[in-house]
Enzyme design. Structure first.
Site, PDB file in Angstrom:
ATOM      1  CG  HIS A   1      -9.078  -1.357   4.941  1.00  0.00           C
ATOM      2  ND1 HIS A   1      -8.930  -1.359   3.798  1.00  0.00           N
ATOM      3  CD2 HIS A   1      -8.327  -0.148   5.330  1.00  0.00           C
ATOM      4  CE1 HIS A   1      -8.335  -0.403   3.227  1.00  0.00           C
ATOM      5  NE2 HIS A   1      -8.010   0.516   4.299  1.00  0.00           N
ATOM      6  CG  ASP A   2     -11.310   2.019   4.128  1.00  0.00           C
ATOM      7  OD1 ASP A   2     -10.779   2.202   5.232  1.00  0.00           O
ATOM      8  OD2 ASP A   2     -10.468   2.348   2.763  1.00  0.00           O
TER       9      ASP A   2
ATOM     10  CG  ASP B   1      -2.156   0.672   1.160  1.00  0.00           C
ATOM     11  OD1 ASP B   1      -2.118   1.690   0.509  1.00  0.00           O
ATOM     12  OD2 ASP B   1      -3.155  -0.010   1.433  1.00  0.00           O
TER      13      ASP B   1
ATOM     14  CG  ASP C   1      -4.643   5.771   1.105  1.00  0.00           C
ATOM     15  OD1 ASP C   1      -5.272   4.942   1.263  1.00  0.00           O
ATOM     16  OD2 ASP C   1      -4.439   7.033   1.717  1.00  0.00           O
TER      17      ASP C   1
ATOM     18  CD  GLU D   1      -8.915   4.641  -1.449  1.00  0.00           C
ATOM     19  OE1 GLU D   1      -9.869   4.328  -0.840  1.00  0.00           O
ATOM     20  OE2 GLU D   1      -7.964   5.245  -0.902  1.00  0.00           O
TER      21      GLU D   1
END
Ligand code: NOJ
Length: 531
Positions: free
Chosen positions: A328-329, A101, A203, A266
């Site tokens: 995870h969000d 990431d 990200d 993302e």
């Protein structure tokens, strides 16, 4: 003409690991790199191709690693660079790929760059971040709202200016208009690519450049107080600026120098603006702008059909699609739509055209999780507690077996386990042929055995009530996917006459196809070739 070589990610499946919650190896209740290494056989046996690790860099953990204090090291909670090198070797030894990431929009406020930047107005690193004077009448420079709620501006008493943070105040935004920042971040990419990583998930890529004049963002006429404060404004000037596309193209060019490396960006945007992140064939940007449309869509056939068709239609000819149903969000898919439909969702995810990304634990069907208030950790929750948007429920540790702490750790984990972990765990599901885990493994094995499911063409059938129906076709093989999104049995009207050779998978019990779909049933049918 030579045929285009298909890169690994077009056939492949990505599996997201949230390192804090995968496997603890040193008895502190938090997952780590050695723990992940110890569980690699599980990942390989699942049948995925690549692992994406959420951030593992040194961090004060204000946002659990998305606040990076050093881009070129490993947080001691997770291990060290030696442990990383061992992990990547073990990943590659199993024929898997490893994606890291990359968090370019912001650092931690404890990153040495920011400490220098805030030390004085004439520090050489002052311009590495985004500093502004108060508005002429005093107060914040503009109306921008942080994604976690509250103003995006934080006052710095010592130097008498505000700095910008799109997320927490502990996550100051870097100034990507500064060439030194770009060079420093290129060095970071070189550092990890040189160490052998196979690519990055980037990200909040669409955030990284802001409008140079910092105008107020327009009000969102559709905002209601029951949704996050971020959405009060349309992020016209704080995100998706033309210069960010240029940077994305530069990252791609850098990655290309290392061969077949993957960049997943993302990007949360409507389909047509989303597609621009592919760039052009001459100046490509990220390989896969992460596609969250299934996560955002209401779960019914009409909406999903529209989302899939609009997305497919928005893609540039050279752009390879991708799909995701959990992260995870986001709330757990099984919590959102129930376990029966979560199986339908798995079949959809793994049979659409495009690279799927699975999120750890979804393969076990983890659904609702109770987090007592005193165990909540997510800063997003604490910024706007009344909205119930905390992400802890999607970050609970992997339940491996029925031993104490589910085999995740020898002590109490940092977040509670899923309520039903004594029965919903990997070991129990491995023993049960009808489990979600074995269903996922079956779908992944089918995808590998039938290229029609990965690289085949995709044809969506016209609208038909609660049913989604499409055909995947490759080199003479034709597969039909039928998904019943509703609670009633249905007889799909289309193609009644087509001859079904075999039922390759069902979300329910395997049975011969009789022209009917049971409630919540999804089927993959192998069809006879067209006459
Ligand atoms: C997106 C990440 O997925 C999320 O977890 C994080 O809070 C924000 N970006 C800020 O880095």
């Amino acid at each position: 003409m030579r045929e285009r070589q298909i890169p690994w990610w077009e056939r492949g499946v990505i599996y997201q690991i949230y390192p804090r919650s995968f496997q603890d190896s040193n008895d502190d209740g938090i997952g780590d790199l050695a723990g992940i290494e110890a569980r690699l056989d599980y990942v390989a046996a699942l049948g995925v191709d690549a692992i994406w690790l959420s951030p593992i860099y040194p961090s004060p953990m204000a946002d659990f690693g998305y606040d990076v204090a050093d881009y070129c090291d490993i947080d001691p909670i997770f291990g060290d660079l030696e442990a990383f090198d061992r992990l990547i070797a073990a990943v590659h030894a199993r024929g898997l790929k490893l994606l890291l990431d990359f968090v370019p929009n912001h650092t931690s406020d404890r990153h040495p760059w920011f400490i220098e930047s805030r030390s004085s107005r004439d520090n050489p690193k002052r311009d590495w971040y985004i500093w502004r004077d108060p508005a002429p009448g005093g107060g914040v420079p503009n109306n921008w709202i942080s994604d976690f709620g509250g103003s995006s501006w934080e006052w710095d008493e010592a130097t008498g200016q505000y700095y910008l943070h799109a997320f927490l105040k502990e996550q100051p935004d870097l100034n990507w208009r500064n060439p030194e920042v770009r060079a420093a971040m290129s060095d970071v990419l070189h550092f990890w690519l040189g160490r052998g990583v196979d690519g990055f998930r980037i990200d909040v890529l669409w955030h990284i450049v802001k409008h140079q004049a910092f105008p107020d963002n327009p009000l969102n006429p559709d905002w209601t107080p029951d949704v996050t404060e971020r959405d009060r404004l349309l992020q016209h000037f704080s995100t998706d600026q033309p210069e960010a596309h240029e940077i994305s193209a530069e990252m791609r060019a850098l990655a290309e120098d290392y061969g077949e490396r993957l960049l997943v960006g993302e990007i949360f945007l409507p389909a047509e603006r989303h597609a621009r992140w592919y760039g052009t064939p001459e100046r490509p940007q990220v390989h896969l702008p992460f596609n969250f449309h299934l996560i955002e869509s209401p779960w019914d056939a009409a909406h999903l059909r529209a989302v899939i068709e609009d997305y497919e239609a928005s893609l540039p000819g050279f752009g390879w699609p991708n799909w995701v149903i959990g992260s995870h969000d986001a709330p757990r898919i099984a919590a959102r739509i129930g376990e029966a439909q979560a199986r339908v969702a798995a079949m959809l995810l793994l049979t659409l055209r495009g690279t799927p990304t699975l999120y750890e634990g979804d393969e076990l069907g983890i659904g609702h999780v109770t987090i007592p208030p005193e165990r909540m950790r997510d800063p997003q929750h604490f910024r706007q507690p009344s909205l119930n948007i905390g992400r802890d429920r999607s970050r609970t540790p992997m339940p491996w077996d029925a031993s104490p702490h589910a085999g995740f750790s020898t002590c109490e984990p940092w977040l509670p386990l899923n309520d039903d972990w004594p029965t919903r765990n990997v070991a129990a599901q491995e023993r049960d042929p009808g489990s979600m885990l074995n269903f996922y493994r079956h779908l992944l094995a089918l995808r590998r055995a039938h290229p029609a499911l990965s690289v085949g063409s995709f044809t969506m059938e016209k609208a038909e009530g609660d049913v989604l129906s499409y055909v995947r076709q490759h080199e003479g093989e034709r597969l039909r996917v039928l998904l019943n999104l509703g609670p009633e049995p249905v007889q799909p009207l289309t193609r009644q006459a087509e001859s079904v050779r075999d039922v390759l998978a069902s979300t329910l019990q395997a049975r011969p196809y009789d022209g009917t779909l049971l409630p919540d049933e999804g089927l993959i049918l192998s069809l006879a070739p067209e006459a």
